[in-house]
Design an enzyme around this catalytic site. Structure first.
Site, PDB file in Angstrom:
ATOM      1  CG  ASP A  40      -0.267  -0.273   2.531  1.00 29.89           C
ATOM      2  OD1 ASP A  40       0.973  -0.313   2.555  1.00 29.89           O
ATOM      3  OD2 ASP A  40      -0.965  -0.439   3.544  1.00 29.89           O
ATOM      4  CD  GLU A 113      -8.136   2.462   6.915  1.00 28.45           C
ATOM      5  OE1 GLU A 113      -8.247   1.713   7.916  1.00 28.45           O
ATOM      6  OE2 GLU A 113      -7.312   3.378   6.865  1.00 28.45           O
TER       7      GLU A 113
END
Ligand code: PGA
Length: 209
Positions: A40, A113
């Site tokens: 990421d 998330e």
């Protein structure tokens, strides 16, 4: 696994969790024929200390005697959606043999998330407050509210997944990951549906199992 396949295609996380592992493998493994995909990236300019690419360079890549091929999500690309599609396609073209993951206190893996599902693909995301707080720990020179992440879908396609969990502050997180309801409220729980996951936890992180 790390040593067994010289052409290993692996996805690697950054942050504090994998640092001891990286220190350990840096002097011992030959990654010259391997390919590394960085899991990421934060929406920060090149060179910011909290950039995942900066952290992986410092914690692993710069310590290796020969560099693997490295692919990463570029948050400064003019078209983030196109950049995510390019990265996902590079990952899919040959697949992932091994994906290492840390886990956030809110159950995120990568920047998947809460709200992320197994169908969530590689994309631009808005950061949780917990992830924004993490930026300070990583020495960020500025704040950002977004990032790019390999999707859970691509993570779950990896032939093998290692979930790394360290420290007493992750004990509740690991207990929820292993025993809590499988839900997008705590995306790490989807790893339980994968069947190819190994959890590496230190004693304090495993203390509530
Ligand atoms: P940490 O971050 O390894 O720095 O605890 C993990 C994460 O938030 O994914």
């Amino acid at each position: 696994m790390l040593a067994a396949d010289p052409k290993l295609r692996m996805c690697l996380p950054t942050g504090s969790t994998p640092r001891p592992l990286y220190e350990q493998i840096a002097g011992q493994s030959d990654f010259s024929d391997a390919t590394v995909f960085i899991l990421d990236e934060f929406g920060l300019p090149d060179g910011d200390p909290a950039r995942c690419s900066t952290m992986l360079e410092r914690d692993l890549l710069s310590l290796l005697s020969s560099r693997p091929k490295v692919d990463r999500l570029d948050p400064m690309a003019p078209d983030p959606e196109a950049e995510c599609a390019r990265f996902a396609s590079a990952v899919a073209d040959g697949g992932l043999g091994l994906t290492l993951l840390g886990v956030g206190r809110n159950g995120h893996v990568g920047l998947n998330e809460p709200g992320s599902t197994p169908e969530s693909t590689t994309r631009r995301v808005i950061l949780s407050q917990q992830s924004r707080d993490g930026l300070n720990r990583y020495g960020a020179e500025r704040d950002t509210d977004w990032g790019l992440t390999l999707g859970l879908e691509e993570v779950l396609s990896s032939a093998e997944i290692w979930l790394l969990v360290r420290g007493a502050h992750k004990a509740d997180v690991l207990a929820s990951a292993v025993r809590g309801p499988i839900s997008s409220d705590f995306p790490v729980t989807y790893l339980r549906e994968a069947g190819n996951v190994i959890v590496w936890a230190d004693e304090s992180a495993a203390s509530r199992l």
